[in-house]
Each structure stands twice: as C-alpha cells, then as structure tokens.
Design an enzyme around this catalytic site. Structure first.
Site, PDB file in Angstrom:
ATOM      1  N   ASP A   1      15.304  -4.560  -2.475  1.00 18.63           N
ATOM      2  CA  ASP A   1      14.129  -4.295  -3.309  1.00 18.63           C
ATOM      3  C   ASP A   1      14.548  -4.328  -4.772  1.00 18.63           C
ATOM      4  O   ASP A   1      15.682  -3.979  -5.117  1.00 18.63           O
ATOM      5  CB  ASP A   1      13.524  -2.929  -2.960  1.00 18.63           C
TER       6      ASP A   1
ATOM      7  N   ASN B   1      -8.755 -10.158   8.057  1.00 22.71           N
ATOM      8  CA  ASN B   1      -9.110  -9.028   7.197  1.00 22.71           C
ATOM      9  C   ASN B   1     -10.558  -9.101   6.740  1.00 22.71           C
ATOM     10  O   ASN B   1     -11.262  -8.082   6.687  1.00 22.71           O
ATOM     11  CB  ASN B   1      -8.174  -8.963   5.982  1.00 22.71           C
TER      12      ASN B   1
ATOM     13  N   LYS C   1      14.081   3.202  -5.401  1.00 21.84           N
ATOM     14  CA  LYS C   1      13.680   3.139  -3.996  1.00 21.84           C
ATOM     15  C   LYS C   1      14.898   2.898  -3.100  1.00 21.84           C
ATOM     16  O   LYS C   1      15.076   3.534  -2.065  1.00 21.84           O
ATOM     17  CB  LYS C   1      12.702   1.982  -3.826  1.00 21.84           C
TER      18      LYS C   1
ATOM     19  N   CYS D   1      -5.474  -3.832   1.028  1.00 17.80           N
ATOM     20  CA  CYS D   1      -5.642  -5.157   1.649  1.00 17.80           C
ATOM     21  C   CYS D   1      -7.065  -5.726   1.634  1.00 17.80           C
ATOM     22  O   CYS D   1      -7.270  -6.839   1.165  1.00 17.80           O
ATOM     23  CB  CYS D   1      -5.118  -5.116   3.082  1.00 17.80           C
TER      24      CYS D   1
ATOM     25  N   GLU E   1       1.320 -10.405   8.524  1.00 18.65           N
ATOM     26  CA  GLU E   1       1.500  -9.065   9.088  1.00 18.65           C
ATOM     27  C   GLU E   1       0.128  -8.421   9.319  1.00 18.65           C
ATOM     28  O   GLU E   1      -0.740  -8.505   8.465  1.00 18.65           O
ATOM     29  CB  GLU E   1       2.332  -8.225   8.092  1.00 18.65           C
TER      30      GLU E   1
HETATM   31  N1  LIG Z   1       0.249  -2.306   3.322  1.00 18.70           N
HETATM   32  C1  LIG Z   1      -0.337  -2.868   4.372  1.00 18.70           C
HETATM   33  O1  LIG Z   1      -0.964  -2.202   5.187  1.00 18.70           O
HETATM   34  C2  LIG Z   1      -0.229  -4.353   4.580  1.00 18.70           C
HETATM   35  C3  LIG Z   1      -0.584  -4.898   5.836  1.00 18.70           C
HETATM   36  C4  LIG Z   1      -0.477  -6.271   6.026  1.00 18.70           C
HETATM   37  C5  LIG Z   1      -0.036  -7.089   4.986  1.00 18.70           C
HETATM   38  N2  LIG Z   1       0.277  -6.538   3.781  1.00 18.70           N
HETATM   39  C6  LIG Z   1       0.774  -7.434   2.719  1.00 18.70           C
HETATM   40  O2  LIG Z   1       2.186  -7.295   2.652  1.00 18.70           O
HETATM   41  C7  LIG Z   1       2.621  -7.430   1.298  1.00 18.70           C
HETATM   42  C8  LIG Z   1       3.410  -6.197   0.887  1.00 18.70           C
HETATM   43  O3  LIG Z   1       2.541  -5.093   0.928  1.00 18.70           O
HETATM   44  P1  LIG Z   1       3.079  -3.589   0.846  1.00 18.70           P
HETATM   45  O4  LIG Z   1       1.899  -2.714   1.075  1.00 18.70           O
HETATM   46  O5  LIG Z   1       4.272  -3.449   1.701  1.00 18.70           O
HETATM   47  O6  LIG Z   1       3.494  -3.548  -0.721  1.00 18.70           O
HETATM   48  P2  LIG Z   1       4.335  -2.432  -1.491  1.00 18.70           P
HETATM   49  O7  LIG Z   1       3.818  -2.456  -2.866  1.00 18.70           O
HETATM   50  O8  LIG Z   1       4.359  -1.169  -0.696  1.00 18.70           O
HETATM   51  O9  LIG Z   1       5.825  -3.011  -1.479  1.00 18.70           O
HETATM   52  C9  LIG Z   1       6.214  -4.130  -2.189  1.00 18.70           C
HETATM   53  C10 LIG Z   1       7.681  -3.942  -2.570  1.00 18.70           C
HETATM   54  O10 LIG Z   1       8.180  -5.152  -3.104  1.00 18.70           O
HETATM   55  C11 LIG Z   1       9.128  -4.814  -4.107  1.00 18.70           C
HETATM   56  N3  LIG Z   1       9.387  -5.995  -4.945  1.00 18.70           N
HETATM   57  C12 LIG Z   1       8.619  -6.538  -5.920  1.00 18.70           C
HETATM   58  N4  LIG Z   1       9.183  -7.624  -6.408  1.00 18.70           N
HETATM   59  C13 LIG Z   1      10.353  -7.815  -5.728  1.00 18.70           C
HETATM   60  C14 LIG Z   1      11.370  -8.794  -5.757  1.00 18.70           C
HETATM   61  N5  LIG Z   1      11.302  -9.852  -6.568  1.00 18.70           N
HETATM   62  N6  LIG Z   1      12.400  -8.665  -4.908  1.00 18.70           N
HETATM   63  C15 LIG Z   1      12.485  -7.612  -4.068  1.00 18.70           C
HETATM   64  N7  LIG Z   1      11.549  -6.673  -3.983  1.00 18.70           N
HETATM   65  C16 LIG Z   1      10.489  -6.762  -4.801  1.00 18.70           C
HETATM   66  C17 LIG Z   1       8.481  -3.652  -4.825  1.00 18.70           C
HETATM   67  O11 LIG Z   1       9.404  -2.919  -5.582  1.00 18.70           O
HETATM   68  C18 LIG Z   1       7.924  -2.877  -3.643  1.00 18.70           C
HETATM   69  O12 LIG Z   1       8.836  -1.917  -3.165  1.00 18.70           O
HETATM   70  C19 LIG Z   1       1.367  -7.675   0.472  1.00 18.70           C
HETATM   71  O13 LIG Z   1       1.192  -9.067   0.336  1.00 18.70           O
HETATM   72  C20 LIG Z   1       0.272  -7.102   1.330  1.00 18.70           C
HETATM   73  O14 LIG Z   1      -0.976  -7.714   1.109  1.00 18.70           O
HETATM   74  C21 LIG Z   1       0.210  -5.188   3.558  1.00 18.70           C
END
Ligand SMILES: NC(=O)c1ccc[n+]([C@@H]2O[C@H](COP(=O)([O-])OP(=O)(O)OC[C@H]3O[C@@H](n4cnc5c(N)ncnc54)[C@H](O)[C@@H]3O)[C@@H](O)[C@H]2O)c1
Length: 454
Positions: free
Chosen positions: A30, A231, A35, A283, A156
């Site tokens: 990350d 979604n 974190k 989402c 996902e």
């Molecule tokens: N949260 C959900 O319920 C859910 C469900 C399905 C899909 N998604 C999708 O999954 C993706 C991630 O969602 P999330 O809720 O886990 O997001 P989040 O914001 O919780 O986590 C994203 C992470 O990526 C890190 N990050 C940013 N740039 C980075 C880089 N260049 N290299 C490494 N790490 C980096 C951030 O620091 C953060 O910890 C999104 O596209 C979202 O739409 C989310």
C-alpha cells in the site's frame, strides 16, 4: 503461487488475506506507510468481522510493504485493488490506478506476470492498464514488453461486513481475459474456492447448501461491464422499493408486506427490497455514475439508472421533510441520529446517508447528536468539520432530543430499552429510516413512530 496485492483497503486486504489462507504466498502493498506499519503490528486498519483472526491464522503466508520493488518482481499474479473514487463529471478518478499500473511496469522482472484489475474500473481499463504497463516497462528496461505480462479483470462482489464470507464462498467468480493462458493462471489461483476444497476456519463455516462455485469466464470488456451492471441492478432494486414505498404511504399500504409479497416471487427475490433511507457506501453511487458516464461517451442515455440515483437522493431529503412536518420548526431543535456507517457491520462512512442528513439538519438550524457502535472513531477523524455532538451511547443521543432517526440498522439498536429512550426525549418522535423496529412495540412504549413509507 506468489501473489501481490496493491492496495490494502476493504477489497485488497480481504483478497490478500483469503489467498494467503488458501496457501498462496501473498505480499500486500500500500502507498500509505501508516497503514502498512499498523498491519505489521497486527492491527487491522478498518472494522471487518473476523479479518484480524484470519490475518493471524495466515500470517506465515503474508507480508506487508510499501515498496513495489519488494512486491512486484517475484509475483506471478499482481492484483490492483486501489481506490477508484468518484471524479469530476461522474467518471471515476483513475489516478491511483494509473500510479499502480506505472509502478508495476517499472518493476516487472520480465518473467510472465498476470496483472489483474480487481478495482472497479471503467470499461476499457484493461486495455488502458495494459498500455501503461507496456510504456513504463519499456521506458525503464529499454526493451520490448512482449510476453512479459497480460492483463485480466476479476471484479469483486464482496460486501463490507461479510467480506471474508463473500470471498471464500462467493456466488460466482468472474474472470475476464483476452487470452486463454491468462485466464488459466487465475483458474489455478482460485481453484480451492471454485472447488471448495479448503478446510473452513471455525468462525467462517461453509454454507451447507454450497456446491462448486460457478466460474464466469469472459473477455475483458464483459467482465468490466458485469461489475457495473450488477451494482446498478442492486441500486435499482433499492430505489424501486423506495418509490413503491412513497405510493404505499399515500394509499395507506404496508410496504413491508408489499415487499414480502413481491419478493417471494422467485423471479424477483426478497433481498434489497427493504424500503428506507436508501443506499450509501463507496460503490453504488460511484458505479452508477460511472456507468452513466461511460454510456454517454457512446451517445447513450441510461434513464433507468439515472432515475434510481434520483430516487436515492430524494430519500435523504425526505428524512428532513418528515421531521419538518412533525416538528414544524427545525431551528433550535435537537435531533439524534442512530448510526453513522453506511450500513451495519462496517465503519465505512463513504457516502453514508447519516452525513448528508446531519448536514441538511445543521443547515436548517438543528442541533444534531450522533451515535454509532463502531464508526465513532473514524467519524471523529474523517468528519471533524461536521458540527455535531458525538455521543458514547444511543441513550445519550436520545437525551432531551426532539426526534430520533434510526439511520443504520445495527442489530444492537433493536435491543435498546426503548421505553427508557422514549422517556429521555423531549418529544418521543422516532423516524425509523430502515423499517427495522416493530411499529406496535414502539407505539406501545410511547413513540410517535414514523417511517419513510408511512
Ligand atoms: N469496498 C467495497 O465494498 C468494494 C466492493 C467491490 C469493489 N470495490 C472496488 O474495489 C476498489 C478498492 O475499494 P476499497 O473499498 O478497498 O478502497 P479503499 O479506499 O479502502 O482502499 C484503497 C487502498 O489503495 C491504496 N492505494 C492508493 N494508491 C495506491 C498505489 N498506487 N499503490 C498501492 N496502494 C495504493 C490506498 O492507500 C488504500 O489503502 C475500488 O475500485 C472499489 O470500487 C469495493
């Protein structure tokens, strides 16, 4: 396999920990050093039931880093699970995806690596990530990237709050790739999930009725569209029942019975038919907006998806209108909000209805008291500019309030001593924004009980 996951948020960390539990060697990377340091100490940076237990159990297969030079060169599969938050004009902000793709390209060793978009990304992103990888690899190494990587899409579908269950026992796995060789790497990776051959952890028992998990194997664009279409459909269902709820209120019908009556039709299904304040979270809002934005690039309108968004926006306003109709004047009144997280079993506040409702009430001069069983700490950190009174207990939020709104249906709210709560309030008005409480019981203990559907 050696797997790396970029992004240790709700999706990335869950995916990494589950793959480690299944026996793969997983490096979670990350960009956020705090974190990663917290994860190294065994702390989970957000609330998700059993995630800490599964990290503990899988620790021998897990490592955490901020360094792409550690994460990328030895990985056979690299998942991109960075955030794709809403950007200008409805299209998602792809800066994190772009940075991740460039970073991977610079650190690929030259051995064949499958790079997987797990983040929810606009249709065409598979090709775009491919071109970014190629460009940065060739710039860095000074040689052609041919044969060094392939891009796949693996959307996902996990739900926060049941993320581990959804990852180990998914309804389906979708894999999009334009070449068979790429897809096959991911079939092997997911084999224990597809065939359900792993020994479940005691706190995450396998559902009895679960057989083999269906695999949907498609081209890249179809996998990308599946995520948005899924979604948007769930969002439509919620807005549909909320629209019917408005009519139920007018005609004096019971929306809970109506929802049950239509939901038991197997073609419709009972889930996502609970009338109430509507969806929040990171989402549905973002993904419906992205779908509309993509369609408009092709000259297409999506009136149904637009209408679902509009109905959802209106539900939040209707909370304030209901309170106004009851209290006549909001200026100087005190309103307690129960629940801040966008849904129970998470501390995620992204696009949470409670924030919007609190803001609207403050704008009208009300004093707002808030409570949430798990999201208070995150709320204080992320929403310090919102001028509300943070309460340690739901009773404190109700004390001397003119009205109480149940915004998030945490199970513990159902168990409150509601008679005491009613007595502590200045006027015992309860707007049950989730239809989670029993009308007869609430009326009996002295509440004027309201919902958004009558
Ligand atoms: N949260 C959900 O319920 C859910 C469900 C399905 C899909 N998604 C999708 O999954 C993706 C991630 O969602 P999330 O809720 O886990 O997001 P989040 O914001 O919780 O986590 C994203 C992470 O990526 C890190 N990050 C940013 N740039 C980075 C880089 N260049 N290299 C490494 N790490 C980096 C951030 O620091 C953060 O910890 C999104 O596209 C979202 O739409 C989310």
């Amino acid at each position: 396999m050696n797997v790396s996951i970029l992004g240790t948020g709700y999706v990335g960390l869950t995916t990494g920990v589950c793959l480690a539990f299944l026996g793969h060697k997983v490096t979670c990377a990350d960009a956020d050093a705090e974190k990663i340091a917290a994860l190294g100490r065994g702390e989970v940076p957000f609330y998700e039931p059993h995630l800490a237990d599964l990290i503990e159990e899988s620790r021998h297969n897990l490592c955490f880093t901020t360094d792409y030079a550690t994460a990328i060169p030895n990985a056979q599969v690299v998942f991109i699970a960075v955030g794709t938050p809403p950007g200008a004009g409805g299209a998602p902000d792809l800066q994190y995806l772009q940075a991740a793709a460039r970073g991977i390209g610079q650190h690929l060793s030259g051995n064949f690596t499958v790079v997987v978009n797990k983040s929810t990304v606009p249709i065409g992103s598979g090709n775009w990530v491919g071109s970014l990888l190629r460009e940065s690899y060739e710039q860095k190494k000074g040689r052609k990237a041919d044969g060094t990587f392939a891009v796949a899409s693996n959307p996902e579908f996990l739900r926060e709050g049941t993320a581990l269950h959804d990852s180990l026992y998914p309804d389906r796995v979708v894999i999009g790739a334009d070449e068979a060789q790429t897809a096959e790497v991911l079939y092997s990776l997911y084999r224990p999930v597809l065939d359900q051959t792993f020994q479940p952890p005691p706190y995450l028992p396998r559902p009895e009725e679960l057989g083999a998990v269906p695999l949907i194997s498609t081209d890249l664009a179809s996998a990308e569209l599946i995520k948005y279409a899924a979604n948007a459909f769930l969002a439509l269902k919620i807005s549909y029942i909320n629209e019917v709820g408005q009519l139920a209120e007018k005609v004096g019908a019971d929306i809970a019975q109506v929802a049950k009556g239509i939901g038991l039709d197997a073609r419709i299904g009972t889930r996502f038919l609970q009338a109430g304040i509507g969806w929040g979270g990171s989402c549905f809002g973002k993904d419906t907006a992205a779908m509309i934005a993509t369609a408009s690039e092709y000259g297409l309108d999506m009136p149904i998806v637009k209408a679902a968004r509009e109905v959802n926006r209106r539900q939040r306003e209707r909370v304030v209108e209901k309170l106004l109709a009851e209290l006549r004047i909001l200026k100087g009144r005190t309103v307690g909000l129960l629940g801040l997280a966008f849904k129970p079993q998470t501390d995620d506040l992204r696009e949470a209805p409670a924030l919007d409702i609190a803001q609207k009430l403050i704008e009208r001069g009300a004093r707002v008291k808030v409570h949430d069983p798990v999201a208070m700490e995150r709320f204080r950190k992320e929403q310090s500019s919102l001028e509300v009174v943070c309460c340690a207990t739901p009773e404190e939020a109700a004390q001397d309030a003119d009205a109480l709104v149940l915004v998030t249906e945490w199970p513990q709210y159902r168990e409150l001593d509601w008679e005491n709560v009613a007595r502590a309030m200045r006027t015992a008005i309860l707007l049950d924004g989730r239809q989670a409480l029993d009308r007869a019981r609430m009326t009996r203990v002295g509440f004027r009980y309201l919902t958004l559907a009558g």
